[in-house]
Design an enzyme around this catalytic site. Structure first.
Site, PDB file in Angstrom:
ATOM      1  N   HIS A  53       0.854  -1.183   0.000  1.00 61.87           N
ATOM      2  CA  HIS A  53       0.000   0.000   0.000  1.00 61.87           C
ATOM      3  C   HIS A  53       0.893   1.237   0.000  1.00 61.87           C
ATOM      4  CE1 HIS A  53      -3.760  -2.087   1.876  1.00 61.87           C
ATOM      5  NE2 HIS A  53      -3.247  -2.768   0.871  1.00 61.87           N
ATOM      6  N   GLU A  55       1.061   3.859   1.824  1.00 61.29           N
ATOM      7  CA  GLU A  55       1.590   4.249   3.129  1.00 61.29           C
ATOM      8  C   GLU A  55       2.778   3.381   3.524  1.00 61.29           C
ATOM      9  OE1 GLU A  55      -2.921   4.964   3.207  1.00 61.29           O
ATOM     10  OE2 GLU A  55      -1.542   3.470   2.398  1.00 61.29           O
ATOM     11  N   CYS A  81      -5.566   2.087   6.015  1.00 60.19           N
ATOM     12  CA  CYS A  81      -6.343   0.898   6.367  1.00 60.19           C
ATOM     13  C   CYS A  81      -5.759   0.266   7.634  1.00 60.19           C
ATOM     14  CB  CYS A  81      -6.328  -0.098   5.212  1.00 60.19           C
ATOM     15  SG  CYS A  81      -4.722  -0.900   4.970  1.00 60.19           S
ATOM     16  N   CYS A  84      -2.009  -0.697   7.166  1.00 57.15           N
ATOM     17  CA  CYS A  84      -1.132   0.477   7.187  1.00 57.15           C
ATOM     18  C   CYS A  84      -1.086   1.103   8.575  1.00 57.15           C
ATOM     19  CB  CYS A  84      -1.606   1.497   6.158  1.00 57.15           C
ATOM     20  SG  CYS A  84      -1.482   0.880   4.459  1.00 57.15           S
TER      21      CYS A  84
END
Length: 133
Positions: A53, A55, A81, A84
């Site tokens: 992801h 992040e 999320c 993350c």
């Protein structure tokens, strides 16, 4: 100090790159002492790795270039999320700024508030969370 808008703008640029590469349009930057020390765009599909992801990519980039993220601010165009959020907490990021909530899987969702909970004794205090639409 540079405004949140400048860093969120860079996140949108990175999100556009992700979109052009067939990824979810998410971009993130890690800032320490008013300097971007890491950045990333979504790479999950490209690398066939659900952990890539934006992040996480930005945090790993910051750790590779700076050695740590402790006390930094993470900017992202989408709410981090649960996955993350765990990475953010592990790396002791002090502030998280995002533009849009992610819904059910968001790290601030009261049912799964990994990003904001203070009930984990192994972690330092939760980061400050700022929503900048």
């Amino acid at each position: 100090m540079t405004s949140h808008a400048a860093y969120l703008s860079r996140c949108l640029e990175l999100a556009q790159i992700a979109r052009e590469e067939g990824e979810s349009p998410v971009g993130s930057v890690v800032v320490l002492n008013d300097e971007i020390i890491g950045e990333g765009s979504e790479k999950s599909r490209q690398q066939n790795d659900v952990t890539r992801h934006a992040e996480v990519v930005a945090i790993l980039n910051a750790v590779a270039t700076n050695g740590h993220c402790k006390g930094a601010t993470l900017y992202t165009n989408m709410e981090p999320c649960i996955l993350c959020s765990y990475v953010i907490r592990h790396h002791q990021i002090a502030t998280v700024v995002f533009s849009k909530h992610s819904g059910e899987l968001g790290g601030t969702n009261p049912r799964f508030n990994i990003l904001t909970t203070d009930m984990m004794s192994k972690w330092t205090k939760p980061p400050e969370v700022i929503v900048e639409p």
